[in-house]
Design a protein around this motif. Structure first.
Motif, PDB file in Angstrom:
ATOM      1  N   ALA A 100      -6.701  -5.930  24.088  1.00 16.74           N
ATOM      2  CA  ALA A 100      -7.165  -5.016  23.036  1.00 16.74           C
ATOM      3  C   ALA A 100      -6.583  -5.495  21.717  1.00 16.74           C
ATOM      4  O   ALA A 100      -5.554  -6.177  21.697  1.00 16.74           O
ATOM      5  N   PRO A 101      -7.216  -5.157  20.591  1.00 21.69           N
ATOM      6  CA  PRO A 101      -6.671  -5.579  19.302  1.00 21.69           C
ATOM      7  C   PRO A 101      -5.347  -4.891  19.001  1.00 21.69           C
ATOM      8  O   PRO A 101      -5.033  -3.825  19.546  1.00 21.69           O
ATOM      9  N   LEU A 102      -4.577  -5.525  18.138  1.00 14.23           N
ATOM     10  CA  LEU A 102      -3.401  -4.873  17.557  1.00 14.23           C
ATOM     11  C   LEU A 102      -3.866  -4.027  16.375  1.00 14.23           C
ATOM     12  O   LEU A 102      -4.563  -4.521  15.481  1.00 14.23           O
ATOM     13  N   PHE A 103      -3.490  -2.764  16.399  1.00 13.66           N
ATOM     14  CA  PHE A 103      -3.784  -1.871  15.283  1.00 13.66           C
ATOM     15  C   PHE A 103      -2.458  -1.598  14.587  1.00 13.66           C
ATOM     16  O   PHE A 103      -1.558  -0.986  15.169  1.00 13.66           O
ATOM     17  N   LEU A 104      -2.334  -2.101  13.360  1.00 16.06           N
ATOM     18  CA  LEU A 104      -1.047  -2.131  12.661  1.00 16.06           C
ATOM     19  C   LEU A 104      -1.138  -1.409  11.319  1.00 16.06           C
ATOM     20  O   LEU A 104      -2.114  -1.563  10.587  1.00 16.06           O
ATOM     21  N   LYS A 105      -0.126  -0.642  11.008  1.00 14.95           N
ATOM     22  CA  LYS A 105       0.006  -0.022   9.687  1.00 14.95           C
ATOM     23  C   LYS A 105       1.199  -0.638   8.974  1.00 14.95           C
ATOM     24  O   LYS A 105       2.285  -0.767   9.544  1.00 14.95           O
ATOM     25  N   LEU A 106       1.010  -1.013   7.713  1.00 13.89           N
ATOM     26  CA  LEU A 106       2.090  -1.533   6.881  1.00 13.89           C
ATOM     27  C   LEU A 106       2.243  -0.614   5.675  1.00 13.89           C
ATOM     28  O   LEU A 106       1.258  -0.254   5.022  1.00 13.89           O
ATOM     29  N   LYS A 107       3.456  -0.232   5.401  1.00 12.69           N
ATOM     30  CA  LYS A 107       3.744   0.641   4.263  1.00 12.69           C
ATOM     31  C   LYS A 107       4.843  -0.004   3.424  1.00 12.69           C
ATOM     32  O   LYS A 107       5.904  -0.348   3.951  1.00 12.69           O
ATOM     33  N   PHE A 108       4.569  -0.173   2.132  1.00 10.04           N
ATOM     34  CA  PHE A 108       5.500  -0.814   1.215  1.00 10.04           C
ATOM     35  C   PHE A 108       6.129   0.256   0.327  1.00 10.04           C
ATOM     36  O   PHE A 108       5.439   1.148  -0.163  1.00 10.04           O
ATOM     37  N   ALA A 109       7.429   0.129   0.102  1.00 12.05           N
ATOM     38  CA  ALA A 109       8.140   1.160  -0.650  1.00 12.05           C
ATOM     39  C   ALA A 109       9.184   0.535  -1.560  1.00 12.05           C
ATOM     40  O   ALA A 109       9.920  -0.380  -1.158  1.00 12.05           O
ATOM     41  N   GLU A 110       9.258   1.059  -2.785  1.00 14.72           N
ATOM     42  CA  GLU A 110      10.312   0.643  -3.707  1.00 14.72           C
ATOM     43  C   GLU A 110      11.618   1.375  -3.426  1.00 14.72           C
ATOM     44  O   GLU A 110      12.700   0.855  -3.697  1.00 14.72           O
ATOM     45  N   MET A 111      11.502   2.600  -2.901  1.00  8.99           N
ATOM     46  CA  MET A 111      12.673   3.433  -2.603  1.00  8.99           C
ATOM     47  C   MET A 111      12.552   3.997  -1.191  1.00  8.99           C
ATOM     48  O   MET A 111      11.436   4.277  -0.716  1.00  8.99           O
ATOM     49  N   PRO A 112      13.678   4.225  -0.497  1.00  4.72           N
ATOM     50  CA  PRO A 112      13.614   4.802   0.845  1.00  4.72           C
ATOM     51  C   PRO A 112      12.894   6.150   0.883  1.00  4.72           C
ATOM     52  O   PRO A 112      12.243   6.481   1.881  1.00  4.72           O
ATOM     53  N   ALA A 113      13.003   6.913  -0.194  1.00  8.13           N
ATOM     54  CA  ALA A 113      12.367   8.233  -0.221  1.00  8.13           C
ATOM     55  C   ALA A 113      10.871   8.163   0.028  1.00  8.13           C
ATOM     56  O   ALA A 113      10.281   9.084   0.609  1.00  8.13           O
ATOM     57  N   PHE A 153       7.898  -3.693  -4.082  1.00  3.58           N
ATOM     58  CA  PHE A 153       8.612  -3.057  -2.971  1.00  3.58           C
ATOM     59  C   PHE A 153       9.990  -3.660  -2.759  1.00  3.58           C
ATOM     60  O   PHE A 153      10.317  -4.723  -3.285  1.00  3.58           O
ATOM     61  N   ARG A 154      10.772  -2.968  -1.981  1.00  2.00           N
ATOM     62  CA  ARG A 154      11.972  -3.517  -1.354  1.00  2.00           C
ATOM     63  C   ARG A 154      11.858  -3.412   0.161  1.00  2.00           C
ATOM     64  O   ARG A 154      12.330  -4.281   0.882  1.00  2.00           O
ATOM     65  N   PHE A 155      11.214  -2.338   0.620  1.00  2.00           N
ATOM     66  CA  PHE A 155      11.144  -2.055   2.058  1.00  2.00           C
ATOM     67  C   PHE A 155       9.708  -2.178   2.555  1.00  2.00           C
ATOM     68  O   PHE A 155       8.757  -1.823   1.853  1.00  2.00           O
ATOM     69  N   VAL A 156       9.573  -2.676   3.778  1.00  2.33           N
ATOM     70  CA  VAL A 156       8.276  -2.727   4.450  1.00  2.33           C
ATOM     71  C   VAL A 156       8.427  -2.053   5.808  1.00  2.33           C
ATOM     72  O   VAL A 156       9.269  -2.458   6.621  1.00  2.33           O
ATOM     73  N   GLU A 157       7.628  -1.043   6.035  1.00  2.24           N
ATOM     74  CA  GLU A 157       7.629  -0.326   7.304  1.00  2.24           C
ATOM     75  C   GLU A 157       6.430  -0.793   8.125  1.00  2.24           C
ATOM     76  O   GLU A 157       5.291  -0.684   7.690  1.00  2.24           O
TER      77      GLU A 157
END
Length: 525
Positions: A100-113, A153-157
């Motif tokens: 099955a395909p990989l279903f991926l979400k990426l979220k970029f953030a400058e701050m942890p909040a 960004f700094r963080f990537v989730e």
């Protein structure tokens, strides 16, 4: 929130191709640098940081491939500092064959909040399309995922929304190819004994560098365009640091090339997919074209630029002076609003009059350089505007400038009259001393843009200690809350303040907040 969308469908713009060609010639080189993530982190509660959210390191980045992620598993990557650029990552699968395909979400953030918030909850007035999230389906692995958009960004989730029960996803080599028109490591910071000021300078420099792209952007996360209010402050900061005059010339030419048929320049311009003026107009922003040209000529006398753009500057002044009555009073209207600051919680008429005086003084200097036959006319206008300010807008009983029919006393009026040097040095110092005593702590203002002008007014009035303390209390407080770069909006009394209905749309790297580098260079070095 004081700024509102303008839609002016009936406005017609001119396009001066010769000036646009010059703007294109000054397009800066963009420096690329590949940088890898530093560590794997998780969110943690920390009441000392913005919105009570920080991060805790849980593993070095080389441990990332050892994590096998299945449905709903998540990992947060920390790049160690604020980055602007394009993200890539290697992805593979382990376990049974990929059914099955990989279903991926990426979220970029400058701050942890930002990572602690659910984007689905956003219901503000700015487009949610600015939220830095991507949803990706990958049919086959291994692959190097290279996202085409630029992120801030700094963080990537990374969240695995699904694989299948038979296999898991594996990630490796998370990389950003950073983009900037300058190289931050080429600047030597001034010698500062105060560690707080030293850190404020470093963060201000980082903010400026990350906003210097093909133009001076207001924010690399959002809006990613050239606003004239931001440009004025960025250019001053640039003269104190990188001294990249070509990008200043490019921005001046872009504004000068695309006025309306009645001569006004827009408050901002777009450069992608082509050069295009926005249909937003602000009284003070139009006048600040004069300031930017004047500041540029003071820093780098350039006859060609002055000859090319003087008439554009003159037209901005002529348009503005049409709103001055025979007594020397500026009469603002809703068709050409004055900005001063986002807030509409204070009357802006007197601050607007002061901005006009401030820029008219600069324009007269330019007119003298051009030997303009109309110079005496502008000098006469300056005299009337100044006399009205001193006789009608200054209240001798209270010792403050007042604004509007209700004779309101507010910080912005005192600040801009100080910057315009409407009074002599002694009276100006007295005015700002009284402002500190009676109008501080500042209320109802939540932008580094206005705080810059307050701080500079304190310096200009000779109140060095008060100016330094305000810098440390305001920009230093952002650092205390976890800032790697300075923010678009900040209210020390409400750190989670957002003008957009949710802080997930806030820009945590914004051009108009970079000015401590200029203030430190001009007044403390």
């Amino acid at each position: 929130m004081g700024f509102t969308f303008q839609i002016n469908d009936d406005v017609r713009f001119k396009h001066d191709q010769s000036l646009l060609n010059k703007a294109a010639n000054y397009r800066p080189k963009i420096y690329d640098q590949k940088m890898t993530a530093r560590s794997i982190v998780e969110l943690k509660k920390d009441t000392t940081l913005l919105e009570g959210v920080g991060v805790k390191k849980i593993a070095d980045i080389h441990e990332l491939p050892k994590q096998h992620l299945k449905r709903s598993d998540q990992v947060i990557l920390d790049f160690g500092n604020h980055r602007v650029g394009k993200f890539s990552i290697n992805i593979d699968s382990v376990g049974s064959p990929m059914d099955a395909p990989l279903f991926l979400k990426l979220k970029f953030a400058e701050m942890p909040a930002e990572l602690a918030q659910d984007s689905a909850d956003y219901d503000g007035w700015l487009s949610k399309s600015w939220i830095q999230e991507e949803y990706v389906h990958l049919d086959t692995l291994p692959v190097t995922l290279k996202l085409p958009r630029r992120y801030s960004f700094r963080f990537v989730e990374l969240t695995v929304l699904d694989t299948s029960p038979k296999w898991q996803a594996v990630f490796d080599a998370p990389t950003v190819e950073t983009e900037s028109a300058v190289q931050e490591n080429t600047i030597k910071a001034p010698e500062l004994a105060d560690p707080k000021l030293k850190r404020i300078y470093q963060v201000g420099l980082k903010t400026l560098a990350d906003c210097m792209q093909t133009v001076f952007e207001d924010g690399p996360k959002r809006d990613r365009r050239l606003w004239i209010g931001d440009l004025r402050l960025q250019a001053l900061a640039d003269y104190s640091t990188f001294k990249n005059i070509d990008i200043v010339k490019r921005c001046l030419y872009l504004f000068g090339a695309m006025p309306t048929e009645d001569g006004r320049i827009p408050a901002n311009v777009f450069t992608q997919p082509k050069e295009q003026p926005d249909d937003t107009f602000l009284f003070d922003y139009g006048l600040f074209f004069i300031s930017i040209l004047s500041d540029y000529e003071e820093f780098n006398p350039d006859r060609e630029v002055l000859d090319d753009l003087y008439n554009v500057a003159k037209r901005q002044m002529d348009v503005a002076l049409k709103q001055v009555n025979s007594e020397g009073e500026l009469q603002l209207n809703d068709d050409y609003p004055v900005f001063i600051d986002w807030s509409n919680d204070f009357n802006k008429a007197t601050a607007g009059q002061a901005v006009l005086i401030y820029t008219l003084k600069q324009f007269i200097e330019l007119a003298n350089q051009k030997h303009d036959a109309d110079t005496n006319k502008y000098t006469s206008k300056l005299t009337k505007l100044t006399e009205f300010a001193n006789k009608q807008l200054f209240d001798t009983k209270s010792g403050f400038f007042v604004s509007g029919k209700k004779r309101e006393v507010n910080v912005a009026s005192q600040v801009w009259m100080t910057l315009a040097h409407v009074k002599n040095d002694h009276d100006t110092q007295q005015l700002m001393t009284q402002t500190v005593k009676q109008l501080f702590p500042i209320k109802g203002i939540a932008t580094p843009y206005m705080y810059h002008h307050v701080t500079q007014a304190l310096f200009e009035a000779g109140l060095k200690d008060e100016a330094v303390q305000l810098m440390k209390d305001y920009w230093g407080k952002m650092i205390d809350l976890g800032a790697d770069t300075f923010w678009e909006a900040f209210d020390p009394d409400k750190p989670d303040y957002s003008p957009y209905g949710s802080s997930i749309l806030n820009s945590y790297c914004h051009a108009w907040s970079c000015t401590p580098v200029y203030l430190i260079d001009k007044y403390l070095s």
